[in-house]
Design an enzyme around this catalytic site. Sequence first.
Site, PDB file in Angstrom:
ATOM      1  N   HIS A  96       0.804  -1.229   0.000  1.00 25.75           N
ATOM      2  CA  HIS A  96       0.000   0.000   0.000  1.00 25.75           C
ATOM      3  C   HIS A  96       0.837   1.280   0.000  1.00 25.75           C
ATOM      4  O   HIS A  96       0.289   2.372  -0.169  1.00 25.75           O
ATOM      5  CB  HIS A  96      -0.995  -0.019   1.170  1.00 25.75           C
ATOM      6  CG  HIS A  96      -2.322   0.567   0.826  1.00 25.75           C
ATOM      7  ND1 HIS A  96      -3.474   0.306   1.525  1.00 25.75           N
ATOM      8  CD2 HIS A  96      -2.691   1.433  -0.164  1.00 25.75           C
ATOM      9  CE1 HIS A  96      -4.476   0.975   0.982  1.00 25.75           C
ATOM     10  NE2 HIS A  96      -4.024   1.665  -0.039  1.00 25.75           N
ATOM     11  N   ASP A 119      -9.728  -0.663   3.843  1.00 19.65           N
ATOM     12  CA  ASP A 119      -8.569  -1.293   4.468  1.00 19.65           C
ATOM     13  C   ASP A 119      -8.947  -1.867   5.831  1.00 19.65           C
ATOM     14  O   ASP A 119      -9.781  -1.294   6.532  1.00 19.65           O
ATOM     15  CB  ASP A 119      -7.502  -0.197   4.667  1.00 19.65           C
ATOM     16  CG  ASP A 119      -6.082  -0.720   4.652  1.00 19.65           C
ATOM     17  OD1 ASP A 119      -5.804  -1.693   5.374  1.00 19.65           O
ATOM     18  OD2 ASP A 119      -5.255  -0.152   3.928  1.00 19.65           O
ATOM     19  N   HIS A 121      -6.686  -1.885   8.016  1.00 16.85           N
ATOM     20  CA  HIS A 121      -5.785  -1.092   8.853  1.00 16.85           C
ATOM     21  C   HIS A 121      -6.007   0.395   8.611  1.00 16.85           C
ATOM     22  O   HIS A 121      -6.736   0.776   7.698  1.00 16.85           O
ATOM     23  CB  HIS A 121      -4.336  -1.464   8.530  1.00 16.85           C
ATOM     24  CG  HIS A 121      -4.071  -2.944   8.611  1.00 16.85           C
ATOM     25  ND1 HIS A 121      -4.134  -3.765   7.505  1.00 16.85           N
ATOM     26  CD2 HIS A 121      -3.804  -3.743   9.665  1.00 16.85           C
ATOM     27  CE1 HIS A 121      -3.906  -5.016   7.874  1.00 16.85           C
ATOM     28  NE2 HIS A 121      -3.701  -5.034   9.181  1.00 16.85           N
ATOM     29  N   ASP A 123      -3.340   2.652   8.185  1.00 15.70           N
ATOM     30  CA  ASP A 123      -2.260   3.198   7.346  1.00 15.70           C
ATOM     31  C   ASP A 123      -2.015   4.661   7.662  1.00 15.70           C
ATOM     32  O   ASP A 123      -1.694   5.462   6.785  1.00 15.70           O
ATOM     33  CB  ASP A 123      -2.559   2.995   5.847  1.00 15.70           C
ATOM     34  CG  ASP A 123      -2.590   1.525   5.458  1.00 15.70           C
ATOM     35  OD1 ASP A 123      -2.311   0.660   6.313  1.00 15.70           O
ATOM     36  OD2 ASP A 123      -2.911   1.228   4.290  1.00 15.70           O
ATOM     37  N   HIS A 136       4.283   0.674   4.385  1.00 19.35           N
ATOM     38  CA  HIS A 136       2.896   0.516   3.895  1.00 19.35           C
ATOM     39  C   HIS A 136       1.874   0.886   4.972  1.00 19.35           C
ATOM     40  O   HIS A 136       0.687   0.973   4.679  1.00 19.35           O
ATOM     41  CB  HIS A 136       2.636  -0.898   3.329  1.00 19.35           C
ATOM     42  CG  HIS A 136       2.533  -1.991   4.341  1.00 19.35           C
ATOM     43  ND1 HIS A 136       1.869  -3.176   4.094  1.00 19.35           N
ATOM     44  CD2 HIS A 136       3.016  -2.083   5.594  1.00 19.35           C
ATOM     45  CE1 HIS A 136       1.942  -3.955   5.163  1.00 19.35           C
ATOM     46  NE2 HIS A 136       2.637  -3.331   6.076  1.00 19.35           N
ATOM     47  N   ASP A 223      -7.367  -1.828  -0.432  1.00 22.61           N
ATOM     48  CA  ASP A 223      -6.439  -2.840   0.087  1.00 22.61           C
ATOM     49  C   ASP A 223      -7.247  -4.125   0.256  1.00 22.61           C
ATOM     50  O   ASP A 223      -8.252  -4.141   0.988  1.00 22.61           O
ATOM     51  CB  ASP A 223      -5.895  -2.341   1.433  1.00 22.61           C
ATOM     52  CG  ASP A 223      -4.812  -3.244   2.013  1.00 22.61           C
ATOM     53  OD1 ASP A 223      -4.905  -4.469   1.856  1.00 22.61           O
ATOM     54  OD2 ASP A 223      -3.890  -2.699   2.651  1.00 22.61           O
ATOM     55  N   ASP A 225      -6.905  -6.578   1.938  1.00 28.19           N
ATOM     56  CA  ASP A 225      -7.077  -7.100   3.307  1.00 28.19           C
ATOM     57  C   ASP A 225      -8.313  -6.517   3.998  1.00 28.19           C
ATOM     58  O   ASP A 225      -8.654  -6.925   5.110  1.00 28.19           O
ATOM     59  CB  ASP A 225      -5.793  -6.966   4.144  1.00 28.19           C
ATOM     60  CG  ASP A 225      -5.460  -5.540   4.579  1.00 28.19           C
ATOM     61  OD1 ASP A 225      -6.348  -4.687   4.638  1.00 28.19           O
ATOM     62  OD2 ASP A 225      -4.256  -5.310   4.881  1.00 28.19           O
ATOM     63  N   GLU A 268      -2.010  -4.911  -2.418  1.00 29.60           N
ATOM     64  CA  GLU A 268      -1.731  -5.906  -1.379  1.00 29.60           C
ATOM     65  C   GLU A 268      -2.163  -7.336  -1.720  1.00 29.60           C
ATOM     66  O   GLU A 268      -2.316  -8.170  -0.833  1.00 29.60           O
ATOM     67  CB  GLU A 268      -2.290  -5.479  -0.003  1.00 29.60           C
ATOM     68  CG  GLU A 268      -1.698  -4.172   0.560  1.00 29.60           C
ATOM     69  CD  GLU A 268      -0.375  -4.334   1.334  1.00 29.60           C
ATOM     70  OE1 GLU A 268       0.068  -5.497   1.496  1.00 29.60           O
ATOM     71  OE2 GLU A 268       0.199  -3.312   1.732  1.00 29.60           O
TER      72      GLU A 268
END
Length: 296
Positions: A96, A119, A121, A123, A136, A223, A225, A268
């Site tokens: 990312h 995402d 996360h 980030d 990332h 992303d 994920d 990702e």
Amino acid sequence: MRENIHVIGIQMDLGASKRGVNMGPLAIRYAGLMDKLKELGFEALDKGDILSDVAHTENPKMKNFKPIFDANTSLYHQVVASLKENALPVILGGDHCVAAGSISATAQHYGKVGVIWMDAHGDFNSDISSPSGNMHGMPLSALCGYGPDEMIAFTQERTHIDTNNVALVGGRDIDEDERKRLAEAGVHVFSIHDVDRLGMAEVMKRAIAVASEGTAGIHVSFDVDAITPQEAPGVGTPVHSGLTVRESFLAAELVAESGKLLALDMVEVNPILDERNKTGILACELILAFLGKSVY
Ligand SMILES: [Mn+2]
């Protein structure tokens, strides 16, 4: 929606701790992306892949900064060039960290853009707040002006994204410090909890409104994920209980319907950790849905 699509790969995995996500662009192309874009009626041009230099760390707080910055500089210039040709860039990651290059380019070209960051996360770490030094985990923070500023130093004057126009969707693994930083910065966070409570349609309605308000349009940074690992196993940093496949497609379809999409990152995908390219195929189909492929 523009008729010209430029597909730009970036074989980058130096921003993550697990290797292999640099093969993401190949996996997504292998799923038939270029042919399927043409079937949808687009003029689709494959601009090939940007390669990164080998791993090289001088500062453990920003691991592999130089090769990441160099590859992102190439990406930045390629995305600016594609936008000047009136194309909609689709960026295939790579980890990312590549969004630092792609979104800087969109912001430079259009002046004021909104961002929907999908995402697991946040980030939103800086070199100071990051526990790992993995870059990332920093691009959204850098893009919004919360550092590390070197990460987006492609031009004399940085074009920061106004956090009033930033929506993070699907978050469920956000560091304690990062949570404070996101709240202080005023990023609109729609966590997985909000997706559960409100439903994806309402979350995306709000996210699109946030990202559209006073902007030229929206850069979506997806992303994989964000999706639950049973459905998207080929990711470096899986987090349980994520978006379902249908929620992900609904999000993409609603962005397409809005007509506001300016550029798209699909990042990702890690073929080494994948199961028979399941995640690569899903990423390919999601790109098509973001660009307007509908089920009916
Ligand atoms: Mn991410």
